[in-house]
Each structure stands twice: as structure tokens, then as C-alpha cells.
Design a protein around this motif. Structure first.
Motif, mmCIF file in Angstrom:
data_model
loop_
_atom_site.group_PDB
_atom_site.id
_atom_site.type_symbol
_atom_site.label_atom_id
_atom_site.label_comp_id
_atom_site.label_asym_id
_atom_site.label_seq_id
_atom_site.Cartn_x
_atom_site.Cartn_y
_atom_site.Cartn_z
ATOM 1 N N GLY A 1 0.812 -1.212 0.000
ATOM 2 C CA GLY A 1 0.000 0.000 0.000
ATOM 3 C C GLY A 1 0.844 1.261 0.000
ATOM 4 O O GLY A 1 1.916 1.316 -0.596
ATOM 5 N N TYR A 2 0.351 2.266 0.706
ATOM 6 C CA TYR A 2 1.026 3.568 0.742
ATOM 7 C C TYR A 2 1.910 3.689 1.977
ATOM 8 O O TYR A 2 1.948 4.724 2.638
ATOM 9 C CB TYR A 2 -0.017 4.687 0.709
ATOM 10 C CG TYR A 2 -0.817 4.721 -0.575
ATOM 11 C CD1 TYR A 2 -0.371 5.441 -1.672
ATOM 12 C CD2 TYR A 2 -2.001 4.008 -0.690
ATOM 13 C CE1 TYR A 2 -1.089 5.456 -2.856
ATOM 14 C CE2 TYR A 2 -2.732 4.012 -1.869
ATOM 15 C CZ TYR A 2 -2.264 4.743 -2.956
ATOM 16 O OH TYR A 2 -2.968 4.746 -4.121
ATOM 17 N N ASN A 3 2.645 2.649 2.263
ATOM 18 C CA ASN A 3 3.482 2.590 3.453
ATOM 19 C C ASN A 3 4.920 2.966 3.102
ATOM 20 O O ASN A 3 5.520 2.375 2.204
ATOM 21 C CB ASN A 3 3.431 1.177 4.047
ATOM 22 C CG ASN A 3 4.274 1.044 5.292
ATOM 23 O OD1 ASN A 3 5.485 0.947 5.208
ATOM 24 N ND2 ASN A 3 3.634 1.036 6.443
ATOM 25 N N TYR A 4 5.466 3.941 3.843
ATOM 26 C CA TYR A 4 6.823 4.418 3.571
ATOM 27 C C TYR A 4 7.848 3.911 4.587
ATOM 28 O O TYR A 4 9.007 4.335 4.553
ATOM 29 C CB TYR A 4 6.846 5.952 3.580
ATOM 30 C CG TYR A 4 6.221 6.599 2.372
ATOM 31 C CD1 TYR A 4 6.980 6.923 1.257
ATOM 32 C CD2 TYR A 4 4.863 6.906 2.350
ATOM 33 C CE1 TYR A 4 6.408 7.542 0.142
ATOM 34 C CE2 TYR A 4 4.275 7.511 1.242
ATOM 35 C CZ TYR A 4 5.062 7.831 0.144
ATOM 36 O OH TYR A 4 4.495 8.428 -0.947
ATOM 37 N N ASP A 5 7.445 3.040 5.492
ATOM 38 C CA ASP A 5 8.372 2.558 6.515
ATOM 39 C C ASP A 5 9.578 1.869 5.870
ATOM 40 O O ASP A 5 9.439 1.133 4.891
ATOM 41 C CB ASP A 5 7.679 1.569 7.454
ATOM 42 C CG ASP A 5 6.616 2.233 8.308
ATOM 43 O OD1 ASP A 5 6.615 3.470 8.394
ATOM 44 O OD2 ASP A 5 5.765 1.502 8.861
ATOM 45 N N ILE A 6 10.745 2.095 6.451
ATOM 46 C CA ILE A 6 11.973 1.445 5.981
ATOM 47 C C ILE A 6 12.215 0.222 6.861
ATOM 48 O O ILE A 6 12.564 0.349 8.033
ATOM 49 C CB ILE A 6 13.173 2.405 6.042
ATOM 50 C CG1 ILE A 6 12.919 3.615 5.138
ATOM 51 C CG2 ILE A 6 14.449 1.686 5.626
ATOM 52 C CD1 ILE A 6 14.024 4.658 5.187
ATOM 53 N N ARG A 7 12.016 -0.953 6.293
ATOM 54 C CA ARG A 7 12.175 -2.196 7.035
ATOM 55 C C ARG A 7 13.635 -2.650 7.006
ATOM 56 O O ARG A 7 14.239 -2.771 5.938
ATOM 57 C CB ARG A 7 11.285 -3.280 6.432
ATOM 58 C CG ARG A 7 9.806 -3.041 6.625
ATOM 59 C CD ARG A 7 8.970 -4.027 5.829
ATOM 60 N NE ARG A 7 9.425 -5.413 5.997
ATOM 61 C CZ ARG A 7 8.852 -6.439 5.349
ATOM 62 N NH1 ARG A 7 7.838 -6.223 4.525
ATOM 63 N NH2 ARG A 7 9.311 -7.660 5.541
ATOM 64 N N GLN A 8 14.168 -2.903 8.188
ATOM 65 C CA GLN A 8 15.569 -3.315 8.273
ATOM 66 C C GLN A 8 15.814 -4.653 7.576
ATOM 67 O O GLN A 8 16.892 -4.880 7.015
ATOM 68 C CB GLN A 8 16.003 -3.394 9.732
ATOM 69 C CG GLN A 8 17.512 -3.520 9.923
ATOM 70 C CD GLN A 8 18.270 -2.328 9.359
ATOM 71 O OE1 GLN A 8 17.822 -1.184 9.473
ATOM 72 N NE2 GLN A 8 19.423 -2.580 8.735
ATOM 73 N N ASP A 9 14.799 -5.527 7.583
ATOM 74 C CA ASP A 9 14.986 -6.830 6.934
ATOM 75 C C ASP A 9 15.036 -6.720 5.417
ATOM 76 O O ASP A 9 15.389 -7.680 4.728
ATOM 77 C CB ASP A 9 13.892 -7.815 7.361
ATOM 78 C CG ASP A 9 12.502 -7.373 6.955
ATOM 79 O OD1 ASP A 9 12.289 -6.162 6.766
ATOM 80 O OD2 ASP A 9 11.627 -8.238 6.818
ATOM 81 N N ARG A 10 14.686 -5.554 4.876
ATOM 82 C CA ARG A 10 14.870 -5.289 3.450
ATOM 83 C C ARG A 10 16.222 -4.619 3.177
ATOM 84 O O ARG A 10 16.788 -4.764 2.093
ATOM 85 C CB ARG A 10 13.747 -4.381 2.939
ATOM 86 C CG ARG A 10 12.363 -4.960 3.029
ATOM 87 C CD ARG A 10 12.165 -6.102 2.059
ATOM 88 N NE ARG A 10 10.757 -6.471 1.953
ATOM 89 C CZ ARG A 10 10.303 -7.465 1.208
ATOM 90 N NH1 ARG A 10 11.156 -8.218 0.524
ATOM 91 N NH2 ARG A 10 9.014 -7.751 1.169
ATOM 92 N N ILE A 11 16.703 -3.891 4.156
ATOM 93 C CA ILE A 11 17.977 -3.188 4.001
ATOM 94 C C ILE A 11 19.163 -4.135 4.184
ATOM 95 O O ILE A 11 20.163 -4.057 3.453
ATOM 96 C CB ILE A 11 18.066 -2.021 5.018
ATOM 97 C CG1 ILE A 11 16.962 -0.990 4.723
ATOM 98 C CG2 ILE A 11 19.448 -1.378 4.988
ATOM 99 C CD1 ILE A 11 17.049 -0.355 3.356
ATOM 100 N N ASP A 12 19.051 -5.054 5.131
ATOM 101 C CA ASP A 12 20.169 -5.950 5.448
ATOM 102 C C ASP A 12 20.665 -6.753 4.233
ATOM 103 O O ASP A 12 21.882 -6.885 4.042
ATOM 104 C CB ASP A 12 19.782 -6.899 6.581
ATOM 105 C CG ASP A 12 19.691 -6.189 7.925
ATOM 106 O OD1 ASP A 12 20.264 -5.083 8.048
ATOM 107 O OD2 ASP A 12 19.052 -6.727 8.849
ATOM 108 N N PRO A 13 19.784 -7.302 3.382
ATOM 109 C CA PRO A 13 20.292 -8.038 2.217
ATOM 110 C C PRO A 13 21.102 -7.172 1.255
ATOM 111 O O PRO A 13 22.044 -7.670 0.613
ATOM 112 C CB PRO A 13 19.016 -8.559 1.543
ATOM 113 C CG PRO A 13 18.012 -8.626 2.641
ATOM 114 C CD PRO A 13 18.325 -7.464 3.527
ATOM 115 N N LEU A 14 20.760 -5.880 1.153
ATOM 116 C CA LEU A 14 21.523 -4.978 0.285
ATOM 117 C C LEU A 14 22.926 -4.757 0.852
ATOM 118 O O LEU A 14 23.918 -4.716 0.111
ATOM 119 C CB LEU A 14 20.791 -3.648 0.140
ATOM 120 C CG LEU A 14 19.374 -3.716 -0.456
ATOM 121 C CD1 LEU A 14 18.751 -2.326 -0.486
ATOM 122 C CD2 LEU A 14 19.395 -4.318 -1.849
ATOM 123 N N ILE A 15 23.004 -4.614 2.178
ATOM 124 C CA ILE A 15 24.309 -4.444 2.820
ATOM 125 C C ILE A 15 25.145 -5.706 2.664
ATOM 126 O O ILE A 15 26.344 -5.646 2.328
ATOM 127 C CB ILE A 15 24.132 -4.092 4.314
ATOM 128 C CG1 ILE A 15 23.415 -2.736 4.460
ATOM 129 C CG2 ILE A 15 25.491 -4.050 5.023
ATOM 130 C CD1 ILE A 15 23.081 -2.382 5.896
#
Length: 227
Positions: free
Chosen positions: A139-153
Motif C-alpha cells: 500500500g502507501y506505506n513508507y516505513d523502511i524495514r531493516q529486513d529489506r535493508i540488510d540483504p543490500l548491505i
């Protein structure tokens, strides 16, 4: 390929805005568009500028409008009698701030695409490395989820072990996607209503071409006698 290149979108848009402002374009930054309505005389736009003691919304009438409101384009299109089936698809990225020379040497200068991991990268100047990936329907959710950021790192650390990830800036944004992945560009059902939206993750890539297409649509209506 030899034709590939990257750029700084913030620097580009600020420079573009400065250039067209010098040619007479007026920007109303910090102004919210609350409602649109079409009638024989044009399009009424209700704006919330926050001016005055009450900050009451103000209505202005324009000969025409171009709706390029990202994921909110669907709402405005409905108010104007059109169906533009834009849906928000959240994407994540990190910017690795390369503060030491070893990291700057380790980061690639060419853009990369890891098709298996669905990750793309861009080098932004000498000291920034952008890594982006994932598509999330939330939806229109802007939260930054750490479990999405960790794989990029982790991807950065696995592929570029000499690149320090001590300083990383996370980001998340909503891509305005159409079901067909083809943007909605051109005239709407009513005279004076135009669209330039639904570009998904290719907004900057397609921006100049679709802007030209919209301009041609506006001129075509003017030649046909519509204002």
C-alpha cells in the motif's frame, strides 16, 4: 555497454528547475493539491498553501492540468473522470558513503545488474555508491524495514569486501506502477486534462521522452480549438 551512464537525479532536477524558472515557470513548493474538478471553463484546483491565519484551502482555475502525481495519480484521475490504474510498489536502496580511499578504489564505476539477486548499482561521484533492489506490495506505506535493508548491505559486503559499509544511508520510496508497466501519457477524457504518470522504476529514464509526448498532446488540442 559503452553507452551506459549514471547521474545524480537531485542535481539534475534542481538544475532543470532553475533553468525553467528563469524562463517564467512558477513553482509552489510545499503546496498540497487537495481536489480537482473539470468544467467547461477549465479545471478547478483546490490548493492548501497554509497561508494566512486560517490556512484555508484556496481554489484556482486553470485552462488545463498535467497530472504527474506519482502514486496519487489514480485519485486525481478519478476526480477528473479517468481511470489510471497506478499502484504503489515500494523499492528500497542504500547509499554507501565511502569515506576512505580504500572503499573508493573498491567500488565499481560502471553500473551493475545482478539479475539473480534483482539488485542494481550506480556510482554517484567519488564517495557514494548506490545499491537498490526489491519490490514490495504494501500500500502507501513508507516505513523502511531493516529486513529489506540488510540483504543490500550483505550483497555489498559479499561482492566488494574492501568497501566499508560502516556508513550506510537507507531509503524507501513508492514506485507508481501500471499493471502493464507502460506509463499513462497523453490526453484524458476531458479537454485540458493530460497525464504523465505510471513510469514505475524508470521515471528519470523516460522523463524527457514522455514530457515531449505530453507537450505534443497539449499542442494538438490547441490546434483543434480546445483550451
Amino acid at each position: 555497454t559503452p553507452s551506459d551512464f549514471t547521474g545524480d537525479i537531485h542535481r539534475y532536477t534542481v538544475g532543470l528547475a532553475t533553468g525553467i524558472e528563469e524562463q517564467g515557470v512558477n513553482f509552489e513548493l510545499g503546496t498540497a493539491v487537495e481536489r480537482l474538478s473539470h468544467h467547461a471553463g477549465g479545471v478547478d484546483v483546490v490548493l492548501a498553501r497554509g497561508e494566512g491565519e486560517s490556512g484555508a484551502p484556496q481554489s484556482e482555475t486553470f485552462d488545463g492540468v498535467v497530472v504527474c502525481a506519482g502514486v496519487r495519480s489514480r485519485d486525481f484521475a478519478a476526480q477528473l473522470g479517468d481511470r489510471v490504474n497506478v499502484y504503489p510498489v515500494k523499492g528500497y536502496s542504500i547509499t554507501v558513503n565511502m569515506k576512505d580511499e580504500a572503499s573508493q578504489r573498491a567500488a565499481p564505476w560502471v553500473s551493475l545488474l545482478d539479475d539473480k539477486a534483482k539488485i542494481v548499482t550506480s556510482r554517484l561521484g567519488s564517495d557514494r555508491f548506490r545499491i537498490a533492489g526489491t519490490a514490495e506490495f504494501n500500500g502507501y506505506n513508507y516505513d523502511i524495514r531493516q529486513d529489506r535493508i540488510d540483504p543490500l548491505i550483505r550483497w555489498c559486503e559479499d561482492n566488494f569486501p574492501d568497501l566499508s559499509t560502516v556508513s550506510v544511508t537507507p531509503w524507501a520510496g513508492l514506485r507508481p506502477m501500471m499493471p502493464s508497466m507502460v506509463p499513462r501519457v497523453g490526453a484524458g477524457a476531458q479537454p485540458g486534462v493530460f497525464y504523465n504518470t505510471g513510469h514505475g522504476h524508470l521515471g528519470w529514464t523516460l522523463s524527457a521522452a514522455t514530457a515531449e509526448m505530453v507537450a505534443e498532446a497539449v499542442l494538438a488540442q490547441e490546434r483543434a480549438g480546445h483550451k
